[in-house]
Design a protein around this motif. Sequence first.
Motif, PDB file in Angstrom:
ATOM      1  N   PHE A  37     -17.963  18.285  69.502  1.00  0.00           N
ATOM      2  CA  PHE A  37     -18.893  17.925  68.567  1.00  0.00           C
ATOM      3  C   PHE A  37     -18.731  16.401  68.316  1.00  0.00           C
ATOM      4  CE2 PHE A  37     -21.360  17.463  64.686  1.00  0.00           C
ATOM      5  CZ  PHE A  37     -22.006  18.717  64.697  1.00  0.00           C
ATOM      6  N   ASP A  38     -19.840  15.433  68.790  1.00  0.00           N
ATOM      7  CA  ASP A  38     -19.826  14.242  68.604  1.00  0.00           C
ATOM      8  C   ASP A  38     -19.998  13.675  67.131  1.00  0.00           C
ATOM      9  OD1 ASP A  38     -19.019  14.250  71.171  1.00  0.00           O
ATOM     10  OD2 ASP A  38     -20.553  13.334  72.152  1.00  0.00           O
ATOM     11  N   MET A  39     -19.236  12.931  66.670  1.00  0.00           N
ATOM     12  CA  MET A  39     -19.774  12.189  65.546  1.00  0.00           C
ATOM     13  C   MET A  39     -19.512  10.578  65.751  1.00  0.00           C
ATOM     14  SD  MET A  39     -19.876  14.387  62.527  1.00  0.00           S
ATOM     15  CE  MET A  39     -19.035  13.291  61.388  1.00  0.00           C
ATOM     16  N   LYS A  40     -20.423   9.955  65.384  1.00  0.00           N
ATOM     17  CA  LYS A  40     -20.415   8.621  65.483  1.00  0.00           C
ATOM     18  C   LYS A  40     -20.150   7.679  64.344  1.00  0.00           C
ATOM     19  CE  LYS A  40     -22.949   9.969  69.158  1.00  0.00           C
ATOM     20  NZ  LYS A  40     -23.629  10.940  69.514  1.00  0.00           N
ATOM     21  N   LEU A  41     -20.694   7.964  63.332  1.00  0.00           N
ATOM     22  CA  LEU A  41     -20.478   7.185  62.098  1.00  0.00           C
ATOM     23  C   LEU A  41     -20.513   7.967  60.742  1.00  0.00           C
ATOM     24  CD1 LEU A  41     -22.562   4.011  63.314  1.00  0.00           C
ATOM     25  CD2 LEU A  41     -20.068   3.889  62.802  1.00  0.00           C
ATOM     26  N   PHE A  42     -19.869   7.603  59.671  1.00  0.00           N
ATOM     27  CA  PHE A  42     -19.962   8.473  58.482  1.00  0.00           C
ATOM     28  C   PHE A  42     -21.138   7.962  57.730  1.00  0.00           C
ATOM     29  CE2 PHE A  42     -15.677   9.159  59.789  1.00  0.00           C
ATOM     30  CZ  PHE A  42     -15.727  10.671  60.052  1.00  0.00           C
ATOM     31  N   ASN A  43     -21.461   6.766  57.632  1.00  0.00           N
ATOM     32  CA  ASN A  43     -22.328   6.177  56.862  1.00  0.00           C
ATOM     33  C   ASN A  43     -23.685   6.394  57.392  1.00  0.00           C
ATOM     34  OD1 ASN A  43     -24.108   4.043  55.823  1.00  0.00           O
ATOM     35  ND2 ASN A  43     -22.445   3.378  54.720  1.00  0.00           N
ATOM     36  N   ALA A  44     -24.510   7.085  56.468  1.00  0.00           N
ATOM     37  CA  ALA A  44     -25.616   7.640  57.144  1.00  0.00           C
ATOM     38  C   ALA A  44     -26.693   6.297  57.424  1.00  0.00           C
ATOM     39  CB  ALA A  44     -26.789   8.587  55.903  1.00  0.00           C
ATOM     40  N   SER A  45     -26.916   5.364  56.604  1.00  0.00           N
ATOM     41  CA  SER A  45     -27.626   4.258  57.128  1.00  0.00           C
ATOM     42  C   SER A  45     -27.266   3.584  58.458  1.00  0.00           C
ATOM     43  CB  SER A  45     -28.052   3.274  55.854  1.00  0.00           C
ATOM     44  OG  SER A  45     -26.753   2.600  55.553  1.00  0.00           O
ATOM     45  N   LEU A  62     -14.827  27.282  67.017  1.00  0.00           N
ATOM     46  CA  LEU A  62     -13.645  26.423  67.476  1.00  0.00           C
ATOM     47  C   LEU A  62     -14.439  24.939  67.591  1.00  0.00           C
ATOM     48  CD1 LEU A  62     -10.639  26.857  67.635  1.00  0.00           C
ATOM     49  CD2 LEU A  62     -11.042  27.117  70.261  1.00  0.00           C
ATOM     50  N   VAL A  63     -14.021  23.913  66.841  1.00  0.00           N
ATOM     51  CA  VAL A  63     -14.722  22.589  67.168  1.00  0.00           C
ATOM     52  C   VAL A  63     -13.705  21.698  67.326  1.00  0.00           C
ATOM     53  CG1 VAL A  63     -16.208  21.140  66.035  1.00  0.00           C
ATOM     54  CG2 VAL A  63     -16.724  23.492  65.619  1.00  0.00           C
ATOM     55  N   ARG A  64     -13.934  20.797  68.415  1.00  0.00           N
ATOM     56  CA  ARG A  64     -13.237  19.660  68.562  1.00  0.00           C
ATOM     57  C   ARG A  64     -14.053  18.327  67.986  1.00  0.00           C
ATOM     58  NH1 ARG A  64     -10.902  18.324  74.453  1.00  0.00           N
ATOM     59  NH2 ARG A  64      -9.688  20.253  74.099  1.00  0.00           N
ATOM     60  N   VAL A  65     -13.606  17.563  67.207  1.00  0.00           N
ATOM     61  CA  VAL A  65     -14.667  16.470  67.070  1.00  0.00           C
ATOM     62  C   VAL A  65     -14.212  15.251  67.796  1.00  0.00           C
ATOM     63  CG1 VAL A  65     -15.651  15.063  65.044  1.00  0.00           C
ATOM     64  CG2 VAL A  65     -15.142  17.658  64.801  1.00  0.00           C
ATOM     65  N   ARG A  66     -15.362  14.773  68.189  1.00  0.00           N
ATOM     66  CA  ARG A  66     -15.067  13.424  69.250  1.00  0.00           C
ATOM     67  C   ARG A  66     -15.670  12.282  68.600  1.00  0.00           C
ATOM     68  NH1 ARG A  66     -15.016  14.876  75.462  1.00  0.00           N
ATOM     69  NH2 ARG A  66     -17.335  14.892  75.386  1.00  0.00           N
ATOM     70  N   PHE A  67     -14.952  11.276  68.712  1.00  0.00           N
ATOM     71  CA  PHE A  67     -15.811   9.873  68.057  1.00  0.00           C
ATOM     72  C   PHE A  67     -15.574   8.759  68.914  1.00  0.00           C
ATOM     73  CE2 PHE A  67     -13.835  12.173  64.389  1.00  0.00           C
ATOM     74  CZ  PHE A  67     -14.667  12.001  63.649  1.00  0.00           C
ATOM     75  N   PRO A  68     -16.791   8.192  69.449  1.00  0.00           N
ATOM     76  CA  PRO A  68     -16.882   7.304  70.343  1.00  0.00           C
ATOM     77  C   PRO A  68     -16.025   6.051  69.621  1.00  0.00           C
ATOM     78  CG  PRO A  68     -18.931   7.721  69.548  1.00  0.00           C
ATOM     79  CD  PRO A  68     -18.151   8.655  68.987  1.00  0.00           C
TER      80      PRO A  68
END
Lengths: 829, 299
Positions: free
Chosen positions: B182-190, B216-222
Motif C-alpha cells: 500500500f503506497d503512501m506518499k504524504l500525510f498532509n492532505a494539501s 496483511l498490509v505493507r505500507v510503502r513510502f516513496p
Amino acid sequence: MNWAELVVNPTAFMIGLPGNGHLDGARCLYWKYPVIDLFLTLIIFFIHVILYLSNLVRYGFLNIDAIVMNSVISSLATNSDQMDFFQDDPTEIIRALCNITELHKELLEKDKNACEAAIHWLQTPLMFMPWQEGDLFVGRAKLPPLGFTPQVYSKKGGFGYYCDTEQLDELSKGVSQKDKHRIENIKHYWEHHDSNDLTRAKYPDWLSELLPSDDWIGQSGIAFPLYRMSGAQLDFKKLMIKGIGGLQKEVKEAGSVARDDSKLLFEAMYSALEVLSIVCLQYADYLKRLPVSPKGAAAGTVALLIGTLEHIASKPPDNLHQACQLSYLYTVISGAQNYGRMDLYLGDFYMNDLANGTLNEETAIGYLQSLWRLMDARKTVYDGRVIVGGRGRTNEAAADSFALIAMEASKRERSVLPQLTLRLYKGMNPILREKAMDVLATGYVYPMLYNDDVNIPSVQKAFQVPMEDAKDYVPFGCGEYILNHKSFGTPSGVINLAKALEVTLYKGIDLITGKGAGVRTIAKKPFRTFESLLAAYKKQVERHVEALALQEKLEYEYAAEMAPFLYYSILYDDCIERGKPIFEGGVRYLGGTLEAYGNVNAADSLTAIKQLVYEEEKLTIAELLQLLQADFDGYELQRKWLLNAPKYGNDDDRADAMMTKLHEHLCLTTQKQASLVGLDNYLIVVINNDANTDLGKHTLATADGRKAYESLNNGNAAYHGADKNGITALLNSLLKPRTDIHAGAVQNIKFSKDWFVRYRKKLNVLLNGYFDNGGAQAMLTVVDRNDLEQAMITPEKYTNLVVRVGGFSARFVELRKETQLEILARTLY
Amino acid sequence: MKGLVFDVQRGALTNGPGIRTTVFLKGCPLNCAWCHNPESKSFRVQIISKIGEGPEQLTQRLRRITKEKGVRVNQNYEFSGPEGKETVQEAFTVCEEEQFTVLGKWVGVEEIMTVVERDQKFYGKEGGLTISGGEPLAQPQFTLALLKEAKNKGIHTCVDTSGYCSKRHLKASLPVTDLYLFDMKLFNASEHKKYTGKDNHRILKNLQFLLSQGALVRVRFPMVPGINDTDDFLESIGDFYHRHPSVSAIELMPYENYWLGKYPQLVQNNGFQDTKSLHTEKLGTMVEKLKKLKVPVIN
Ligand code: SF4
C-alpha cells in the motif's frame, strides 16, 4: 655420468653404462653423419642385444626378467643422485634433446613401451623447475621443447611425441653455430613425427574433404579436428593408498604373470614410476643443498618438504602434505591437466591430521593456497579442474570438511586456476552450498555448480553405463563429463553450427573462401519450404558429425600405435588388470566428445527464417541471402525484423522449441556414431572457451541479426543480450534442452551483487527452482559492470579481476578486446 | 477478460516477498510529480516515435502506413485506431513498429497466467504474482479475475496499490489477495493534492478499511528528495505506524531518476527533472532512524 647418459633398453629399463662422461650433440645426429660416437654405438648395440634377448624371452627361450629388473634398480641406485635436474645450460639442454631425438628414432619402431619409458627418463629432468621460496610444495614445471605429453597445451594441439619449434627457436638464440645446426636437425627430424599430420595420414579421402584444415583459428570452415588426449581423470585414491612403491609392486607382480606382450608394458610402467620416485628424491636432494640455506619459516618449509619427498618417493603418503605433494607431482609428470575429485582422495588425510593434532585448519588452507598457485602457474586455463562435493564419496564427512577448506583457499587466492567445481545433491551438507554462495558473493567466479540429481541419471543414459559408474562423473576442461578414471573422452573436434547453416544457405559454398564446402545443394531454386531448408541443414550437420566421429576414432588408433601413455595407463581402471595400455583396449570406456559452437545462433536464425521467410513472407530466401551477405548494410529495417524475431532465452516457445529440436538432432546424431565407428560413446558437449570468438571471425552475418565476424553464442546461454525477459524466463529456457543425450553443457549467468548480498535468500530460492526442475549446471558470476568498463580504461588497476569467459575463467585485463566486449554484452541480472 | 498491461516483469525482487512476477497495468488516477513510470499514467495505448516525431507527424505517418483515415495520436500520444480496430496489434499487421514504441497491450488473464505458472517453480514459499501499475484496481475486473486465477492455482498474490480506488473493489480483492503493498506518499492532505493531484482522504480511509478487515498490509513510502526525505517525515511515519500497529511492515522506496531517460515526451515539465536519486547511504540512515523509532522496516 649424468642423467642424459642413462641408456635405455627396449624393455624400458635403464641401465647406466660406464660411458665417457660426455655425449656430444653433434654426434648424436649420426643418421646425418656417418661418424658414430662410441657411446652411441654402445647404446644402439645394447638395444639390439636386449631386443634379441627379449625376443628370446617372448618366445620362451630365456627368462631375463630378473636380470633386467635387478640391473635397473642397481643402475638407478647408483645414478639417481647425479642426475641432471634443473639444468639451464642451453648446450646441455640441446644435448639432452638430441638424445631424446636419437632414442625416439631408434626405439619407436622397435618397441613403443620402451620408447615412451625412455623418453620420460630423458625429458623429466628438463621438465621440472627448482623449488621457489614461498612454495609449500615442489613441482613447478614446464614442457621441454620436445618429448612426450598427452596434450600439448597450445591452440595447434598435438599429443604424444611432440616438438615445440617455437621453444627451439628461442633456445637457438645465442648458442653456438654448431648447436644451432643441431637444433635445425632436430626440427627436421620431428617434422616427420607430428601427431596431427600422422593422424591425418589415416584419413580416407572423404574425411579429408570434409575436414580440409586443422587451423580452426585462422581459417574458415564448418568442422575441424582437434588433436590431443585430454581430460584424463586419474585414480588418485589408488595412488594415495599404494604410493609409488605399492604401484611398482603391483605392476611388477602383474608383469610376472602377464602374457609376454604385456610384460613389456608392465616393465615400462615400472620404469615410469621409478622416474617419478627419482623426481621426489632429486627435489629432496636439491632442497638439502640449497645455495643459500633458508632461514625462519622457509627453513621449516624446506625441512617439511625434504621429509615429505623422501617419504613419498617409495611409501604411500601418511599425511595431507605428503598426499598433496604426491598427487600433484603425479599429475604434472603424467601431463594430466585436471585434478579429479580432490575431497575424495585428500579428505581422509585432512581429517586424520586434524584428529592427530598435527595440522590445523589454517595451515591446511595455506597448503591448498600454495597448491593452487602451482596449478595457476601451469596456465592450463581450459582445464585445471578440482572437483569437490557430490554423491559417491566414501567418507563424506571428511570429504565435506576438505571441500570447505578448498573453497576457502580459492576465496583467498582468487586465482584463475584451479577451476573449483562443486557437485550438489539433495540431502548434502547445506554448509557447503552456503560456503559456495559466500565465495561467489565476493565476486569470484568459482565454484561452478553441478547438480548430481540431474547429472547422474543423465550421464547414466547418455553414456549408457551402470548407475555406480555414472555417480563418479567428473566435469573436466570447459565442461565435458567423463567417468572418473573409467572413461576417456577427449574432445577431438569442433563444429560451428552457425557456419553449417551459412554454407547450407549458400548451397554448399563457403563465401569466405569462395570454395565448395560440406554438402552441396544441387537444386536450382532450393528451400521452397522451411522443411526443405531444415532437412538440408540437418544433412550438413550429420555429414560433419560422421566425419568428426571417425576422426576421433582414428586419433585414438594412432595414439594406441604410438605409445602406451604409461602414466595414464597406470592410474586408469582396468588397464593393469587387462594388461593393456589405455588406448589399446585398456580403458573401460573409450569414448569421445564433440564440441558444438554457434548452436543458439543457428537455432535463432532458423526461427527467424521460419517466421519472416516462410510464415510472414516478408522476405524471400534470395533477399535474405543478399542482406546477410551485405552484413545488413543498407538493410537496417530488415535486420530489426530479424532481431525482433523470437530468441532463445526468453521462455518463448517458438524459439525454444527450435533450439530444443536442433539440440536433440545434433546430440542424437552424435550419440549414434559411437557404435558405427567403434567407440563406447561419442557425445556432444555444449561448452565454451573463447572458440566462439575465434569461430565467429569466420562466420558471416547470421539470420538472428548477428553481424558478420562477431563472436558466436556462449555455451547453452542465450545470445549476448538476447535474453530480455527476466531471469526466470532465461532459466526456463535453459531447462528445455535435454540433458540426457550429451556429455555436458554450460550456462553462464551473470548477477549483480545485490542478488548475492541483499537478496541472497531469494537467490537460493531461485536456484532451487532451477536445480529442482532439471537444471544441470550453473556458472554464476557476480559482476559489477562499472568495474569491467573501468578495467578497459585503466587495466593496470584491475589486474586481479577474474571473469568467466565460458567454460573457463581469465583475468579480464588479459583478454582480447572482442572477448571483453562480449562479456560486457551479456545480460546482467 | 483482457487488461491493458504495459509490462510483465519476471524474476522481480522488489515487489513483495520472494521472487515474483509483476504485472504492470496501465492507467493511474493519481498524477504524482515524481512518478517513475510515466508510461503507466494513461489508461490508453500510447505510441511514441523513435525518430522524434510529434503527435501530428506521427498521425500523418501512421495514416500513410495503414491507409486508414481514422488513425490518430493525440497530444498525450494516446492512440485511437480506425473504426473496429481497437488495438495497435489489430491496426498494424506488419512490422512497421520499428520506428515507434507501442506502450500498452491488451492481454488476457490466461496469457498472463501461462507466464505465472511457468515461473511458479521459482517462487518458493514466499514468491508469487504481484499486480502493480498504474493502479491495478483501476482495472478492477481484470485485476480481480487475475487474482482469482492465481489463488486457484495456489499462488501467493500481492496487490501494489496507490490506495486511490473504490472501496467496493478493494473489498472484492480481499479474499484473493495475500498481501497489499500500500503506497503512501504524504500525510498532509494539501501537499498530497499538490504533488499527486488528489488529496489523501480516500487513501487513508481505504487503508483503515483494509486493516479493519484483518488484511496483511505493507505500507510503502516513496522517499523523494526535497519532498519527504526529512527527519520530520520519518517521525510522522513512526507516529503513523504506532497508530496503525496492525500494519505488517514499512518499506522505504528510494526515489530514482532513471525514469527521465524513458519517454521524455511523456514527462511533463514538473520541476523534477533536476532531482537526483536518493543516495543509498541516506536511505541507510533513514532505515536506521525508523528502526530506532521501533518501526518494522523491511529494507
Ligand atoms: S500512484 Fe504510482 S503510478 Fe500512479 S502516478 Fe503516482 S507514482 Fe505514478
